[in-house]
Design a protein around this motif. Structure first.
Motif, PDB file in Angstrom:
ATOM      1  N   UNK A   1       0.815  -1.222   0.000  1.00 18.05           N
ATOM      2  CA  UNK A   1       0.000   0.000   0.000  1.00 18.05           C
ATOM      3  C   UNK A   1       0.848   1.270   0.000  1.00 18.05           C
ATOM      4  N   UNK A   2       1.834   1.316   0.908  1.00 17.52           N
ATOM      5  CA  UNK A   2       2.659   2.510   0.998  1.00 17.52           C
ATOM      6  C   UNK A   2       3.433   2.750  -0.300  1.00 17.52           C
ATOM      7  N   UNK A   3       3.928   1.678  -0.897  1.00 18.60           N
ATOM      8  CA  UNK A   3       4.687   1.824  -2.141  1.00 18.60           C
ATOM      9  C   UNK A   3       3.795   2.285  -3.289  1.00 18.60           C
ATOM     10  N   UNK A   4       2.595   1.721  -3.371  1.00 18.63           N
ATOM     11  CA  UNK A   4       1.674   2.136  -4.442  1.00 18.63           C
ATOM     12  C   UNK A   4       1.275   3.598  -4.288  1.00 18.63           C
ATOM     13  N   UNK A   5       0.975   4.008  -3.051  1.00 12.62           N
ATOM     14  CA  UNK A   5       0.571   5.401  -2.837  1.00 12.62           C
ATOM     15  C   UNK A   5       1.721   6.355  -3.103  1.00 12.62           C
ATOM     16  N   UNK A   6       2.931   5.953  -2.716  1.00  8.46           N
ATOM     17  CA  UNK A   6       4.074   6.851  -2.900  1.00  8.46           C
ATOM     18  C   UNK A   6       4.422   7.025  -4.376  1.00  8.46           C
ATOM     19  N   UNK A   7       4.461   5.923  -5.113  1.00 13.53           N
ATOM     20  CA  UNK A   7       4.937   5.986  -6.490  1.00 13.53           C
ATOM     21  C   UNK A   7       3.832   6.219  -7.520  1.00 13.53           C
TER      22      UNK A   7
END
Length: 491
Positions: free
Chosen positions: A472-478
């Protein structure tokens, strides 16, 4: 001495059996509680299906809310019926479970599970508000007459939800990423970032095995991310006019187990790639490893690795080449994917191969697969698979018609989520979509997402059963708002 050795061996095996049985119980428990949570909220609350609450709430329910006081089952259901569920126009609030913040703990009596505590966080989107809300919760589930019922629920610490819970700076520091991975019980992360239709960034952080740092060209087992390779082989052949996606597969191959079932003649590549074969995911021991239909082909969605193996055998029969040879000619060699293999060979660089781990950090034995599987166990690197995804994002060397079919919505998984030809298609709204696929095996959790309109993408490889917790964090960040939208659809 022999007697003592036998005794120690007996004791070790006895406790190993007990441990295995308990782990199996916990896996079943986790799946059951999460399934019930989904029925209560994804179906019951979000779709106003009141029957879910009538079935899953205990008659002794006490629901404690830090804003709205205490409710019984009768009051809770009455408030739903007369409030947000009394008319479709009033349906403003939806609830989403934050899966990586959810923990489930068993309750035992005399060694037998009688209940469970579910702790976690959830978000609430409200059309009338400009921001989402987030809250913590604790649920107590009890087995009543062999059925799971929610008997106590606490919803508290309601706040405004902020997307920047993980700062941008985290992803610029390898040491901070390492600490973040450790907190999520992930040993190794492989990350590829695609921007402007090019693989712009490769990161590999962690270890290939205990004490051995992982190089940028570490080799991962990417589980079901094998399937997109098989997909693109078939679609490339179709674009070359050598393979018809809608021609019955029995013209080339029929499995003996279903040869007397007339439904085998309905199977086509289109049905296989869109997961509508009617096959189970894999043959089971209970059926003596025999292939069978569990529903009629083409009538609904049913994820199946068996379907991909069926397609492999048909392709190999027609072209008199292995899938590996076809992939080498059509995909691996043109894209210079020299570290990508369907199976373990003498050329596999074991020193770069990333070992997998379970959820508590125990290493799995590395499986050196000797047989090609069209659906599973591909070995590859971030660079190789990233270049493959860039090629897909830029048309995949497919004809315009075949590329259009690849991204068409064939079978519905859930609201705004479909299977195209071999890829998950997310409907993001405003005529935008994402294509994606994931992979999950013991010691392997992987995900890729591509945004065709903006030519952006992210690929995430991990070597842990807990790897999904970093998605989740990676998808939201990138991927920003598009990543957030995908998370909402998945939740």
């Amino acid at each position: 001495m022999r007697i003592r050795s036998f005794y120690l061996s007996f004791v070790f095996n006895f406790f190993a059996i007990i441990s295995y049985a308990q782990n199996q119980d916990l896996r079943v428990l986790n799946k059951t509680i999460l399934a019930n949570d989904s029925l209560l909220f994804d179906v019951g609350f979000n779709q106003c299906d009141i029957s879910q609450f009538e079935n899953l709430l205990s008659n002794h329910l006490k629901f404690y809310h830090d804003k709205d006081g205490v409710s019984t089952k009768t009051k809770f259901i009455s408030d739903l019926k007369n409030g947000i569920c009394n008319h479709v126009d009033n349906r403003q609030v939806k609830r989403f479970l934050i899966k990586d913040k959810t923990e489930i703990f068993p309750l035992y009596k005399n060694g037998i599970i009688y209940g469970a505590i579910q702790n976690g966080e959830h978000t609430f989107s409200e059309k009338r508000e400009s921001q989402q809300g987030v809250a913590k919760f604790s649920n107590v589930w009890i087995l009543e007459n062999k059925s799971w019922k929610l008997v106590n629920s606490f919803s508290f610490d309601h706040q405004t939800y902020k997307d920047n819970s993980i700062s941008t700076g985290l992803f610029e520091s390898d040491s901070l990423i390492t600490k973040w991975l450790d907190s999520n019980h992930v040993k190794t992360l492989g990350l590829g970032i695609i921007e402007d239709g090019k693989l712009q960034q490769i990161k590999v952080i962690g270890q290939t095995s205990e004490g051995n740092s992982a190089p940028y060209n570490s080799i991962f087992n990417v589980a079901s991310l094998t399937k997109p390779i098989t997909v693109m082989v078939a679609l490339r052949l179709a674009s070359l006019g050598k393979w018809n996606l809608d021609e019955p597969i029995y013209h080339f191959y029929t499995d003996f187990d279903i040869s007397l079932d007339v439904r085998n003649k309905q199977l086509t590549t289109t049905l296989i790639l869109s997961h509508q074969t009617g096959f189970p995911n894999w043959r089971s021991d209970t059926d003596n490893k025999k292939l069978q239909f569990i529903f009629d082909p083409g009538t609904k969605y049913g994820y199946s690795g068996e379907g991909f193996e069926y397609l492999r055998k048909a392709l190999e029969k027609k072209f008199k080449k292995s899938l590996n040879e076809l992939a080498q000619e059509l995909i691996f060699e043109p894209l210079k994917m020299h570290d990508t293999e369907f199976l373990w060979t003498k050329n596999t660089d074991e020193s770069r191969f990333v070992m997998g781990y379970d959820r508590i950090g125990n290493a799995y034995e590395t499986v050196k697969n000797k047989k090609i599987n069209a659906a599973d166990d591909l070995h590859t690197t971030i660079a190789d698979y990233g270049n493959f995804l860039v090629n897909v994002l830029n048309g995949g060397n497919l004809s315009e018609d075949i590329f259009r079919k690849m991204t068409q919505q064939y079978s519905k998984i859930k609201e705004n989520e479909y299977f195209g030809l071999g890829w998950i298609i997310y409907d993001l709204g405003n005529n935008e979509f994402a294509i994606s696929h994931s992979g999950a095996d013991k010691g392997s959790q992987c995900l890729v997402v591509l945004l065709p309109q903006s030519k952006k993408g992210v690929l995430i490889f991990t070597n842990s059963d807990e790897g999904y917790k970093v998605y989740n964090e990676l998808l939201m960040h990138y991927l920003g708002e598009k990543g957030k939208r995908i998370i909402e659809i998945e939740n």
